[in-house]
Design an enzyme around this catalytic site. Structure first.
Site, short mmCIF file in Angstrom:
data_model
loop_
_atom_site.label_atom_id
_atom_site.label_comp_id
_atom_site.label_asym_id
_atom_site.label_seq_id
_atom_site.Cartn_x
_atom_site.Cartn_y
_atom_site.Cartn_z
N TYR A 118 0.97 -1.25 -0.16
CA TYR A 118 0.02 0.09 0.13
C TYR A 118 1.09 1.23 0.00
CZ TYR A 118 -3.13 3.44 1.70
OH TYR A 118 -3.76 4.97 1.68
N GLU A 206 -3.18 7.67 -4.04
CA GLU A 206 -3.33 6.46 -3.30
C GLU A 206 -3.33 5.24 -4.31
OE1 GLU A 206 -6.96 4.96 -1.44
OE2 GLU A 206 -5.98 4.76 0.63
#
Ligand code: GDP
Ligand code: MN
Length: 397
Positions: A118, A206
């Protein structure tokens, strides 16, 4: 302003970030053509079909599917385009899918445990700095990771006047447990990602997941991008990426009318001049036992035309049971605003079916109150804040 995954990936690629390649398609036929073209360019025969909507969690909602041949590409694209995709991040009605991204399958067959990380770059307002947040636990719900295993989430603070330092990029690659080629790839990836974030004036990039392929390439498989609206004038090409179908139609209309409007789900509509007063008015509505149906700052010029537009926009929301107008007459005189309200009301005829409470304070407030009281319209007037609150409470009963 939010972007679609395929648009975010375009920006990433333009800054040299490696991405899972894909072509956007609006029909099953175009999806098949896209898959054929990708096969020629990338050599992989398998593809993922990904719904393009402004919401995450598409995989969980059935909006991301693997197609192993052209017939499956067609079938899957056909089933996803036009569907109302429900994900943990949408409402119960879901979001209508207009386009899919046909992407190369980058999870190589035989690669049982692909490494998914992530990574996001975002603005930390409290520190006045940019922040790179990253974790070895990619691919899944990052909120869940943060809650259950917060020690697996790392932060790297970046001073915007210096930018990302090489040692910081290396620290990130190290913390992700990489070595050799993958380590070098990750350093390049983070550096380019930060550059994309900074140069595009974004407030969020993101990437979940960031994938390490079995041959040690690091690439962005997903992209969630939020651009700063106030900087869009510097990025005309990004401004054109706006997809109005993804936005609340009432908010789009308000924006076109030059009104500062946010749709909320309460029962009392409000029309206010100034953002601070608008916030205070929303508090007042809550204390009076109501819930604000919107935030609306009409700005400095509360003339009849603007007031009418604002009324019409507020009344599009069927939940609105009353409207509270709260205007402070500083530069604009209260009597002129009152006249504007009366004119707009008369002009709209039967369109107004809910009680209206008008609180005008400031220059010529008394004259304004008289003007409204003598208009013969079903409008309640007030001068004091508390008076307005009591009247809201009354009409809600
Ligand atoms: P999100 O669910 O909206 O966050 O959409 P993502 O783009 O993150 O995709 C969801 C999931 O689909 C990913 O976490 C992957 O596990 C899977 N996925 C994405 N691309 C591929 C691919 O090329 N091949 C395979 N097999 N799975 C993929
Ligand atoms: Mn994702």
């Amino acid at each position: 302003m939010n972007l679609h995954e395929y648009q975010g990936k375009e920006i990433l690629a333009s800054f040299g970030v490696r991405i899972q390649r894909g072509i956007v398609a609006g029909s099953a036929k175009d999806a098949v053509a896209a898959a054929k073209q990708l096969t020629q360019e990338t050599g992989t025969g398998w593809h993922v079909i990904k719904a393009q909507v402004h919401a995450g969690g598409r995989g969980k909602g059935g909006g991301v599917k693997l197609a192993k041949n052209l017939q499956e590409v067609e079938e899957i694209a056909d089933s996803i385009i036009g569907m109302d995709l429900v994900t943990p991040q949408t409402s119960a009605e879901g979001k209508r899918v207009h386009q899919v991204l046909v992407a190369e399958d980058v999870y190589y067959p035989g690669d049982s445990e692909p490494d998914e990380f992530y990574m996001s770059v975002l603005l930390d307002r409290s520190k006045g700095r940019n922040m790179i947040m990253y974790s070895t636990e990619g691919g899944m719900d990052i909120e869940e990771v943060a809650e259950k295993t917060s020690h697996l989430i790392f932060h790297e603070e970046v001073d915007p006047s210096i930018g990302l330092m090489p040692f910081q990029a290396r620290r990130i690659a190290f913390n992700l447990g990489l070595s050799g080629t993958a380590f070098k790839e990750m350093v390049k990836f983070v550096t380019a990602l930060y550059k994309a974030y900074e140069s595009s004036d974004s407030s969020l990039f993101e990437i979940n997941p960031v994938l390490k392929t079995s041959d040690d390439k690091i690439m962005a498989v997903d992209a969630k991008v939020t651009l700063d609206d106030n900087a869009l004038y510097r990025h005309k090409d990004y401004a054109e990426m706006r997809d109005l179908r993804e936005e609340d139609p009432i908010e789009v209309e308000a924006k076109e009318a030059g009104l500062n409007f946010v749709n909320l789900d309460g029962n009392v509509g409000c029309m206010v001049n100034g953002a601070g007063l608008a916030m205070a008015t929303m508090d007042l509505i809550k204390m009076a036992g109501g819930e604000p149906a919107n935030f609306l700052d009409v700005g400095g010029t509360a003339d009849a035309k603007r007031v009418e537009t604002a009324f019409r926009i507020i009344l599009k929301d069927p939940n609105v049971k009353a409207i509270l107008v709260n205007i402070f007459g500083g530069i604009v005189r209260c009597d002129r605003v009152a006249q504007g309200i009366v004119d707009a009301y008369k002009n709209m005829g039967d369109a107004i079916q809910v009680p209206i409470i008008v609180r005008l304070q400031g220059t010529n407030a008394e004259i304004a109150k008289e003007l409204i009281d003598n208009s013969g319209l079903a409008v309640h007037s007030a001068i004091e804040f508390q008076e307005a609150a009591d009247k809201v409470q009354e009409v809600l009963k």
